[in-house]
Design a protein around this motif. Structure first.
Motif, short mmCIF file in Angstrom:
data_model
loop_
_atom_site.label_atom_id
_atom_site.label_comp_id
_atom_site.label_asym_id
_atom_site.label_seq_id
_atom_site.Cartn_x
_atom_site.Cartn_y
_atom_site.Cartn_z
N PHE A 4 0.84 -1.19 0.00
CA PHE A 4 0.00 0.00 0.00
C PHE A 4 0.88 1.25 0.00
O PHE A 4 1.91 1.27 0.65
N THR A 5 0.41 2.28 -0.68
CA THR A 5 1.11 3.56 -0.61
C THR A 5 0.88 4.15 0.77
O THR A 5 -0.02 3.72 1.51
N ASP A 6 1.66 5.16 1.12
CA ASP A 6 1.44 5.84 2.39
C ASP A 6 0.03 6.43 2.45
O ASP A 6 -0.63 6.37 3.49
N THR A 7 -0.44 6.97 1.34
CA THR A 7 -1.79 7.54 1.29
C THR A 7 -2.84 6.47 1.53
O THR A 7 -3.80 6.69 2.27
N ILE A 12 -6.80 3.82 5.11
CA ILE A 12 -7.27 2.65 5.85
C ILE A 12 -7.33 2.96 7.34
O ILE A 12 -8.33 2.66 8.01
N ALA A 13 -6.28 3.57 7.87
CA ALA A 13 -6.28 3.94 9.30
C ALA A 13 -7.41 4.91 9.61
O ALA A 13 -8.07 4.80 10.66
N GLN A 14 -7.68 5.85 8.71
CA GLN A 14 -8.77 6.80 8.92
C GLN A 14 -10.12 6.09 8.85
O GLN A 14 -11.03 6.42 9.62
N ALA A 15 -10.26 5.12 7.96
CA ALA A 15 -11.51 4.35 7.87
C ALA A 15 -11.76 3.61 9.18
O ALA A 15 -12.91 3.54 9.64
N ASP A 130 -15.56 5.60 26.33
CA ASP A 130 -14.93 4.62 25.46
C ASP A 130 -13.57 5.13 24.99
O ASP A 130 -13.42 6.30 24.64
N ILE A 131 -12.59 4.26 25.02
CA ILE A 131 -11.25 4.61 24.54
C ILE A 131 -10.87 3.69 23.39
O ILE A 131 -11.42 2.60 23.25
N ASN A 132 -9.93 4.15 22.59
CA ASN A 132 -9.41 3.32 21.51
C ASN A 132 -8.42 2.33 22.13
O ASN A 132 -7.31 2.70 22.48
N GLU A 133 -8.84 1.08 22.26
CA GLU A 133 -8.03 0.09 22.95
C GLU A 133 -6.92 -0.51 22.09
O GLU A 133 -5.96 -1.06 22.62
N LEU A 134 -7.08 -0.44 20.76
CA LEU A 134 -6.10 -1.04 19.86
C LEU A 134 -5.71 -0.04 18.78
O LEU A 134 -6.55 0.75 18.33
N PRO A 135 -4.46 -0.07 18.33
CA PRO A 135 -4.02 0.87 17.29
C PRO A 135 -4.80 0.67 15.98
O PRO A 135 -5.29 -0.43 15.71
N ASN A 136 -4.88 1.72 15.18
CA ASN A 136 -5.62 1.67 13.92
C ASN A 136 -4.75 1.40 12.71
O ASN A 136 -5.26 1.30 11.60
N ASP A 137 -3.45 1.27 12.91
CA ASP A 137 -2.56 1.06 11.77
C ASP A 137 -2.61 -0.39 11.30
O ASP A 137 -3.01 -1.30 12.02
N ILE A 138 -2.21 -0.60 10.05
CA ILE A 138 -2.13 -1.95 9.47
C ILE A 138 -0.96 -2.67 10.10
O ILE A 138 0.11 -2.10 10.27
N ILE A 139 -1.16 -3.95 10.40
CA ILE A 139 -0.07 -4.78 10.91
C ILE A 139 0.40 -5.68 9.77
O ILE A 139 -0.39 -6.48 9.26
N PHE A 140 1.63 -5.50 9.37
CA PHE A 140 2.22 -6.36 8.35
C PHE A 140 2.91 -7.52 9.07
O PHE A 140 4.00 -7.36 9.61
N MET A 141 2.23 -8.65 9.11
CA MET A 141 2.67 -9.78 9.92
C MET A 141 4.01 -10.32 9.46
O MET A 141 4.79 -10.78 10.27
N ASP A 142 4.31 -10.27 8.17
CA ASP A 142 5.61 -10.74 7.66
C ASP A 142 6.76 -9.99 8.31
O ASP A 142 7.81 -10.56 8.58
N LYS A 143 6.56 -8.71 8.57
CA LYS A 143 7.62 -7.90 9.19
C LYS A 143 7.79 -8.25 10.66
O LYS A 143 8.88 -8.13 11.21
N LEU A 144 6.70 -8.68 11.33
CA LEU A 144 6.78 -9.06 12.74
C LEU A 144 7.52 -10.38 12.92
O LEU A 144 8.06 -10.65 13.99
#
Length: 146
Positions: A4-7, A12-15, A130-144
Motif C-alpha cells: 500500500f502507498t502511504d496515502t 485505511i487507518a482513517q476508515a 470509550d477509549i481506543n483500545e487497539l491501534p488503527n494502523d495496518i499490521i504487516f505480519m511478515d515484518k513481525l
C-alpha cells in the motif's frame, strides 16, 4: 515496493478511526503475503498474538488478508459471536471480494472496515468514556516474523 502507498495506509487507518466512532468495537487489519493453510485459522492465531482478545467487551474484529495467495478472513471476538447471527460477516466479505477482484486491495479493506463498523454499531454502540483500545494502523505480519 510496499503493498500500500502511504496515502492508502492513511486512508485505511482513517476508515478504522471513522468506523470506531460509531461503536465500542475495535477493528484491526493484519496483512501477510502468504498463508499456508486456512485463512480463518491463521486469522484466529493472529487475533490472539495481537492481543485482540483482551478488549474490555471482547468486541474486537480482525480483517486478515494474505494478498499473494488471494485469501482473507474476518473474525470477531467472543463478545461479538455471542450476539450476532450466523453468517454475520458474509455481506462484508462479498463487498470486499468485489474490490479485490478488480485488484483494488485498499478500497476492499476500506469497504470491509466501513461495513464492519456499521454492523458493530448495531450490537456495540459507543459507550461513555470509550477509549481506543487497539491501534488503527495496518499490521504487516511478515515484518513481525523477522
Amino acid at each position: 515496493m510496499s503493498l500500500f502507498t502511504d496515502t492508502e495506509q492513511d486512508r485505511i487507518a482513517q476508515a478504522i478511526a471513522d468506523a470506531e466512532k460509531a461503536t465500542s468495537g475495535e477493528i484491526r487489519i493484519a496483512i501477510d503475503k502468504h498463508c499456508q493453510g486456512d485463512a480463518y485459522e491463521k486469522a484466529t492465531e493472529y487475533f490472539a498474538k495481537l492481543g485482540m482478545d483482551k478488549t474490555a467487551l471482547r468486541n474486537g474484529v480482525l480483517i486478515y488478508l494474505a494478498h499473494a495467495d488471494h485469501k482473507f478472513s474476518i473474525i470477531g471476538d467472543l463478545g461479538i459471536n455471542r450476539v450476532v447471527p450466523e453468517n454475520f460477516w458474509e455481506t462484508t466479505k462479498i463487498a470486499m471480494t468485489a474490490h479485490f477482484a478488480k485488484g483494488d486491495l485498499a478500497d476492499g479493506i476500506i469497504a470491509g472496515v466501513a461495513l464492519a463498523g456499521e454492523k458493530l454499531a448495531i450490537f456495540f454502540p459507543p459507550q461513555q468514556g470509550d477509549i481506543n483500545e487497539l491501534p488503527n494502523d495496518i499490521i504487516f505480519m511478515d515484518k513481525l516474523k523477522n
